[in-house]
Design a protein around this motif. Structure first.
Motif, mmCIF file in Angstrom:
data_model
loop_
_atom_site.group_PDB
_atom_site.id
_atom_site.type_symbol
_atom_site.label_atom_id
_atom_site.label_comp_id
_atom_site.label_asym_id
_atom_site.label_seq_id
_atom_site.Cartn_x
_atom_site.Cartn_y
_atom_site.Cartn_z
ATOM 1 N N LEU A 287 82.123 85.674 26.060
ATOM 2 C CA LEU A 287 82.781 86.918 27.159
ATOM 3 C C LEU A 287 84.085 86.956 26.384
ATOM 4 C CD1 LEU A 287 81.683 86.060 30.506
ATOM 5 C CD2 LEU A 287 81.179 87.723 29.096
ATOM 6 N N SER B 168 83.681 89.356 23.458
ATOM 7 C CA SER B 168 83.450 90.481 23.679
ATOM 8 C C SER B 168 84.741 91.135 24.045
ATOM 9 C CB SER B 168 82.529 90.499 24.624
ATOM 10 O OG SER B 168 82.664 91.492 25.703
ATOM 11 N N ALA B 169 85.669 90.549 25.021
ATOM 12 C CA ALA B 169 86.735 91.144 25.599
ATOM 13 C C ALA B 169 87.808 91.582 24.080
ATOM 14 C CB ALA B 169 87.522 90.256 26.501
ATOM 15 N N CYS C 134 80.403 95.746 24.578
ATOM 16 C CA CYS C 134 79.760 95.899 25.721
ATOM 17 C C CYS C 134 78.408 95.409 25.551
ATOM 18 C CB CYS C 134 79.673 97.484 26.207
ATOM 19 S SG CYS C 134 81.123 98.216 26.346
ATOM 20 N N ALA D 224 78.679 91.561 25.939
ATOM 21 C CA ALA D 224 78.899 91.297 27.445
ATOM 22 C C ALA D 224 77.722 91.255 28.289
ATOM 23 C CB ALA D 224 79.911 91.907 27.965
ATOM 24 N N PHE D 225 77.037 92.353 27.973
ATOM 25 C CA PHE D 225 75.504 92.466 28.711
ATOM 26 C C PHE D 225 74.782 91.225 28.337
ATOM 27 C CE2 PHE D 225 76.404 97.064 29.439
ATOM 28 C CZ PHE D 225 76.064 97.034 30.747
ATOM 29 N N PHE E 207 76.149 88.049 29.973
ATOM 30 C CA PHE E 207 76.105 88.097 31.318
ATOM 31 C C PHE E 207 74.425 87.907 31.574
ATOM 32 C CE2 PHE E 207 80.051 90.345 31.788
ATOM 33 C CZ PHE E 207 80.689 89.115 32.446
#
Lengths: 98, 516
Positions: A6, A9-10, A40, A43-44, A47
């Protein structure tokens, strides 16, 4: 252990966002947008792992397809203005203002 | 991971209006591939108009048959009262815009030919035309239909892109002032892609928070998931950025004047009406349904955005010297007035009042703005449309009917009684007052007064100053353009004098609110 992904990704999203704001060449700006879309995706997928369902992984495929369509449209537009102006700099295109 | 995927059930009948539009768009692409060049326009125009009319008929039939109380397509698309009302609005506005677009003289003959080159001359001699405009337009309209009905954030993202991508291309296809048109396309594309990346990252964060992108499940998770507030707040803010960009709310309004000015005017008319309606529908659904439980947090933000948007739109419009830029800033200000209604939530009755006011406002504003841009296409100089305001001086003495109609549209924008704009503003502001947003309404009324100043300034310029000797000529409108101006003027009068039927319709559409 998903936190690292994450954070990555950020970071990618932030690099892309800053790139859009500071770079001048339309192609590079556009590459930065694509980097944001890929951030994105990361991140997907992360998650999806965290939540234990497949939705996020499926969404990543949709995003790839949308990104591909966007490339087609974007390159068409940028190539057209490059041929007219002999420059892909976003600063040069400044007829529309105020 | 639990990896079984069930086959989805899809209610094709409910989605029929959208499927008709998308189907016609695909047939349009095939026509481009297989029909001879001289036949294409003759096939495209009836195909486009019939599919829009057919989709409208299907939407009406669905509304008469009864509004479903459950989302369709496994919860991905919600065909509820507000969605059907918005569909009808978009389809009618798109139909009217197509009548404007069918004058192919607005579009470049060959987009690939450099401006001023021999190829461009050649394309003019051959009377070449990009008939791809029609399928592109249908894809954009299909996206506009899906966007406000999307009941999960992934579908909303895909719809957002399906709506935007054809519009980016259409922006760059103006026949005259091609440099401006291409610049508008680049700006719209880069900024639009940037904002949709924000929308997508917001979706990712909310998915991380709630474990689903379904709006109803996100709303459920608001009460049950704890300790992940960072994901929730950043995600909601990023979604808001993406949606407010499409509306053109301050501080994301910068693209709007440039894009509205540079695009071919019929496309500007479509964007100013259809896109705005679709984006407001989606904004309402995402924030009222998906983040409804978070309203104490997003309401103050929208409060500030609404004030900023109204003030920026109204004040910057005063300084404009270009008619299309002025209408663009007016569109920004109207976006601010509409945002006032978005905040006016509360009890169910309060929500219904706010929603029906918004729906009425969107219809009223959509018709008036299409009419205003249709008038802009008719006032011409040697080099194309006369955009500079000084060229409009004395137009009222030269062609009183056209100037009178335009003055009437401007008064409707200003919200003078007996025009549709008055009842739109009244309905939204009344809902906002009963929702406890009185200060916002005061700002709105002051901004309306400022806005009225520059509308009246144009009217004074048209009627009370002397026409220039080499002033622009008013071309005899084609049947399509005349019909657009006529329909828009009629709608503005009728909704201003007998607003009750449409207000009742909007109320009954808003009665059941959004399905969850």
């Amino acid at each position: 252990m998903t936190t690292h992904y994450l954070v990555l990704s950020a970071l990618l999203f932030a690099i892309g966002g800053v790139g859009v704001l500071v770079r001048r060449n339309a192609i590079v700006v556009f590459m930065c947008v694509e980097l944001m879309l890929n951030a994105c995706n990361l991140a997907f997928v992360t998650f999806a792992r965290q939540n234990g369902n497949l939705d996020g992984q499926l969404i990543a495929f949709f995003v790839m397809i949308v990104a591909a369509a966007e490339v087609v449209i974007g390159l068409a537009i940028i190539v057209t203005i490059f041929r007219t102006r002999r420059s892909a700099s976003v600063d040069d295109a400044s007829l529309l203002k105020y | 991971m639990n990896g079984t995927i069930e086959a989805p059930t899809i209610e094709y009948a409910l989605l029929a209006p959208m499927l008709v539009v998308f189907g016609a768009a695909i047939v349009g692409v095939l026509v481009e591939a297989f029909a001879p060049r001289y036949l294409r326009s003759a096939i495209h125009l009836p195909l486009t108009l019939l599919s829009l009319a057919g989709a409208f008929a299907l939407a009406v039939w669905q509304a008469l048959k009864g509004v479903p109380t459950k989302p369709a397509a496994m919860g991905a698309v919600a065909v509820d009262g507000p969605a059907l009302f918005i569909w009808g609005t978009i389809l009618v506005l798109a139909f009217v815009s197509v009548l404007l677009i069918k004058d192919e003289e607005h579009f470049v003959g060959s987009a690939a030919a450099l401006p001023g080159s021999a190829e461009e001359e050649q394309s003019l001699v051959e009377r070449a035309a990009h008939t791809e405009v029609y399928p592109l337009l249908l894809f954009a309209v299909g996206g506009m239909l899906l966007f406000p009905a999307a009941n999960d954030l992934l579908v909303a993202f895909v719809a957002l892109e399906v709506m935007s991508l054809p519009l980016y291309l259409l922006c760059g296809l103006a026949r005259r002032r091609r440099l401006l048109s291409q610049e508008a396309a680049v700006k719209y594309f880069l900024l639009g892609a940037f904002s949709s990346a924000f929308f997508l990252y917001g979706t990712a964060l909310l998915y991380g928070y709630a474990g689903s992108v379904d709006l109803a499940k996100i709303n459920l998770a608001l009460g049950s998931v704890g300790g992940q507030d960072t994901l929730l707040y950043i995600g909601a803010a990023m979604l808001g950025v993406g949606l407010l960009f499409k509306i053109g709310a301050a501080p994301f309004q910068a693209w709007k004047p440039d894009v509205y000015q540079g695009s071919p005017t019929p496309i500007t008319a479509l964007m100013a009406s259809g896109t705005l309606v679709a984006a407001f529908g989606a904004l309402l659904r995402v924030f009222w349904v998906g983040l409804g439980g978070l309203d104490w947090d997003w309401r103050p933000v929208f409060y500030g955005v609404a004030i900023l948007t109204m003030v920026v739109g109204a004040i910057l419009a005063i300084t404009q010297t270009d008619i299309k830029r002025m209408l663009a800033y007016s569109s920004i200000a109207h976006g601010g007035f509409l945002l006032v209604g978005v905040i006016a939530t509360g009890s169910a009755a309060q929500n219904t009042a706010a929603l029906s006011g918004l729906l009425f406002y969107l219809v009223a504003y959509g018709f008036t703005t299409v009419g205003a841009f249709a008038v802009v296409t008719m006032v011409r100089d040697a080099g194309g449309e006369a955009w500079h305001l000084s060229r409009w001086a004395g137009l009222g003495k030269r062609s009183p009917l056209l100037a009178g109609t335009f003055a009437f549209f401007l008064l409707a924008f200003a919200g003078i009684p007996l025009t549709s704009g008055f009842f739109g503003k009244y309905a939204v502001f009344q809902a906002a007052v009963s929702g406890g947003a009185l200060p916002l309404v005061i700002v709105g009324v002051v901004a309306s007064a400022v806005a009225a100043f520059f509308y009246v300034r144009v009217i004074v310029l048209m009627f009370f100053s002397d026409p220039a000797a080499d002033g622009p000529s008013v071309v005899l409108p084609s049947r399509g353009t005349a019909a657009v101006v006529g329909i828009a003027a009629l709608a503005t009068v009728v909704l201003g004098v007998f607003p009750q039927p449409l207000l009742d319709l909007a109320h009954s559409a808003a009665q059941s609110l959004f399905v969850r």
